[in-house]
Design an enzyme around this catalytic site. Structure first.
Site, PDB file in Angstrom:
ATOM      1  N   THR A 207       2.429  -7.086  46.536  1.00 44.43           N
ATOM      2  CA  THR A 207       1.824  -7.488  45.276  1.00 44.43           C
ATOM      3  C   THR A 207       1.506  -8.980  45.275  1.00 44.43           C
ATOM      4  O   THR A 207       2.174  -9.761  45.943  1.00 44.43           O
ATOM      5  CB  THR A 207       2.795  -7.247  44.093  1.00 44.43           C
TER       6      THR A 207
ATOM      7  N   LYS B 171      51.229 -31.977  40.737  1.00 44.50           N
ATOM      8  CA  LYS B 171      52.105 -30.997  41.383  1.00 44.50           C
ATOM      9  C   LYS B 171      52.257 -29.822  40.424  1.00 44.50           C
ATOM     10  O   LYS B 171      52.651 -30.016  39.272  1.00 44.50           O
ATOM     11  CB  LYS B 171      53.462 -31.648  41.680  1.00 44.50           C
ATOM     12  N   HIS B 172      51.951 -28.636  40.875  1.00 49.65           N
ATOM     13  CA  HIS B 172      52.052 -27.432  40.053  1.00 49.65           C
ATOM     14  C   HIS B 172      51.291 -27.590  38.735  1.00 49.65           C
ATOM     15  O   HIS B 172      51.782 -27.254  37.663  1.00 49.65           O
ATOM     16  CB  HIS B 172      53.511 -27.060  39.807  1.00 49.65           C
TER      17      HIS B 172
ATOM     18  N   ASN C  57      55.512 -28.482  26.095  1.00 45.66           N
ATOM     19  CA  ASN C  57      55.582 -29.738  25.347  1.00 45.66           C
ATOM     20  C   ASN C  57      55.468 -30.924  26.307  1.00 45.66           C
ATOM     21  O   ASN C  57      56.184 -30.989  27.294  1.00 45.66           O
ATOM     22  CB  ASN C  57      56.903 -29.832  24.590  1.00 45.66           C
TER      23      ASN C  57
ATOM     24  N   ARG D  14      60.724 -30.317  22.615  1.00 46.20           N
ATOM     25  CA  ARG D  14      60.088 -31.623  22.819  1.00 46.20           C
ATOM     26  C   ARG D  14      61.121 -32.699  23.153  1.00 46.20           C
ATOM     27  O   ARG D  14      60.843 -33.620  23.928  1.00 46.20           O
ATOM     28  CB  ARG D  14      59.279 -31.984  21.580  1.00 46.20           C
TER      29      ARG D  14
ATOM     30  N   HIS E 187      48.569 -24.998  27.481  1.00 41.96           N
ATOM     31  CA  HIS E 187      49.494 -23.923  27.847  1.00 41.96           C
ATOM     32  C   HIS E 187      49.080 -23.263  29.161  1.00 41.96           C
ATOM     33  O   HIS E 187      47.991 -23.475  29.644  1.00 41.96           O
ATOM     34  CB  HIS E 187      49.540 -22.874  26.744  1.00 41.96           C
TER      35      HIS E 187
END
Length: 533
Positions: A39, A280-281, A423, A443, A533
């Site tokens: 085409t 870290k993490h 926290n 906290r 979180h």
């Protein structure tokens, strides 16, 4: 040897926007005696290359119309694609209407995504919504028992190899794989259109959401060795980071490497000054500003040199030789930077296991975009946390206002707290973190851990002298959310902090303010929290 499931290719329909690799592929088909139908621009490109090509209009007996919107939407085309070769009724229908079978469909789509990304008008974007192409692709993919479909030029060689190995036929295994890829492509295409339309009408959270991802990497495993995982990039999201990065050296990136590296790069992107973040993490164990990257790196490392071992290092400038030399002295899993100087790259090449990434740019911390979190049976979607505070937006709530030095550190510490799991408590001094407490259920525990970390860092800096002064003395402290009781603030005061930044909004704010005044602390409220979180 051919199988009963192998299907010879005698007629091919070619209708592509992206003509990469098209001519050698079409020429190889023609050399096998395959009849080429095409085409518009594809037909012209083939004819200009000296290939015999049949125009679609001569097959359909109907010219292209409506500025090319209608050309392949015709029974003479779709009948040839969709007919099952093993059903007498289908073969009879083709014969009755003088329709020939089409064994191969080669089609890629109008560049809708690229058109939107270019900032084109509504009308131009609408015109780049392909209709005939997805119809051809979906029809061929549905009838993959008999028809081969190719939507990506990268798969041309796969088809040619199959033809060479099977006497001019394709195997069912190949056709099924290509059919699955075809539906993935049309699905992603439709998802991009739906997302654009939702965005254009100002709908952030449409009732039905489709997300298309392109697999960048199969990972060795997920968070743990017994979990399988892969890394997918979202095509529309061009935010610089791990998805845009080029790995310059080192071992394969793991699931955890990618997650932590993303956290590190987003943290360091918060700052215009030379900055380094060590993660870290997914939590910072050191973030600092400096006169240059080397200065920032030394200050970031001093915050928690023990946790920094085996961490992720992110910088917000092109990595230079002096910083690379310092980084090479530490065992790190990943280093990520917007760019890497040639000399720095040579230095880090000695660390063959170190993964070195260059992203090509820095993300804008104030930019929008979405983040996702999986749940059982679904996922959460939210705007990226682009919230920021400035000195003018802060409310001084204590009798004593912060000094200029304290204010600079408060703003720095609160920006770091945004990237610490709640926290979150961050002690900072002189544009560097000196103690971080992350992810505790209480906290006050985060505050105590941050103070303890700071004291340990002081001992390490003093060569193990247990009587060394804690760098938390004379620091400021940031909390990602309000202090629900005065105990967390008092723990910070006991550690030696002199000023506090927190969102405010607790029922006991008056009690916390009174405690700050009693200890001679300066405290400001942001009115903005940074739960992570």
């Amino acid at each position: 040897m051919t199988s009963q499931f192998d299907r010879p290719i005698r007629r091919a329909l070619i209708s592509v926007y992206d003509k990469t690799g098209l001519l050698p592929f079409a020429r190889a088909l023609a050399e096998r005696g395959v009849v080429l139908i095409s085409t518009g621009g594809s037909s012209k490109a083939l004819a200009d290359a000296g290939l015999a090509v049949t125009d679609v209009a001569s097959v359909t007996g109907f010219p292209e119309m409506l500025d090319g919107r209608v050309k392949t939407l015709h029974p003479a085309i779709h009948g040839g694609i969709l007919a099952r070769r093993d059903l007498t009724a289908h073969r009879d229908a083709l014969a009755k209407h003088d329709i020939s079978e089409i064994d191969l469909v080669v089609c890629n789509l109008y560049p809708f995504e690229a058109t939107v990304a270019s900032g084109a008008s509504w009308e131009d974007c609408i015109e780049k919504i392909d209709i005939g192409g997805p119809s051809l692709i979906r029809g061929a993919a549905k009838n993959h028992d008999f028809v081969t479909v190719v939507t990506d030029p990268a798969d041309y060689e796969t088809v040619l190899a199959d033809l060479a190995a099977n006497g001019g036929a394709t195997t069912l295994k190949t056709r099924r794989k290509l059919a699955g890829m075809a539906y993935a492509r049309t699905s992603a295409y439709d998802a991009a259109i739906a997302a654009w339309m939702a965005e254009e009408r100002g709908e952030t959270f449409p009732e039905t959401l489709s997300i298309a991802g392109k697999r960048k990497q199969l990972l060795r495993y997920g968070e743990n060795p017994h979990q399988e995982a892969a890394f997918y990039a979202i095509a529309k999201d061009t935010r610089p980071g791990v998805a845009t990065a080029t790995q310059l050296q080192g071992k394969e990136l793991s699931y955890n490497n990618l997650n932590d590296t993303d956290a590190a790069f987003e943290a360091v992107a918060e700052f215009a000054e030379p900055a380094v973040a060590i993660i870290k993490h997914a939590n910072p164990c050191g973030v600092a500003l400096g006169t240059d990257l080397l200065d920032a790196y030394k200050k970031a490392l001093a915050c928690d040199p023990v946790s920094a071992f085996g961490g992720i290092i992110a910088v917000n400038r092109a990595l230079d030789a002096a910083t690379a030399e310092a980084v090479a002295a530490l065992f790190a899993e990943v280093v990520i930077a917007p760019a890497v100087d040639d000399e720095a790259r040579e230095i880090l090449a000695r660390k063959t296991q170190l993964r070195l990434l260059a992203t090509g740019g820095m993300p804008d911390p104030a930019a929008g975009g979405m983040t996702f979190r999986s749940l059982s049976g679904g996922f959460l979607m939210q705007n990226r946390d682009a919230g920021r505070v400035s000195e003018s937006s802060l409310q001084v709530v204590t009798k004593r206002a912060p000094t200029a030095a304290e204010m600079a550190d408060l703003l720095f510490a609160f920006r770091v707290a945004k990237h610490v799991k709640s926290n979150a408590i961050v002690y900072a001094k002189g544009g560097a973190t000196v103690g971080i407490g992350a992810g505790q259920m209480s906290r006050v525990d985060s505050s105590r851990i941050a103070a303890w970390k700071a004291a340990e860092a002081g001992v390490a800096a003093a060569g193990g002298d247990k009587g060394a002064k804690s760098p938390a003395i004379g620091s400021v402290v940031a909390s990602d959310a309000f202090f629900p009781f005065a105990d967390g603030l008092l723990a910070a005061a006991e550690a030696g902090a002199t000023a506090v930044i927190q969102p405010g909004g607790s029922k006991r704010d008056a009690e916390v303010i009174a405690a700050a005044d009693e200890k001679g602390l300066a405290m400001v409220f942001t009115g903005l929290r940074h739960f992570r979180h």
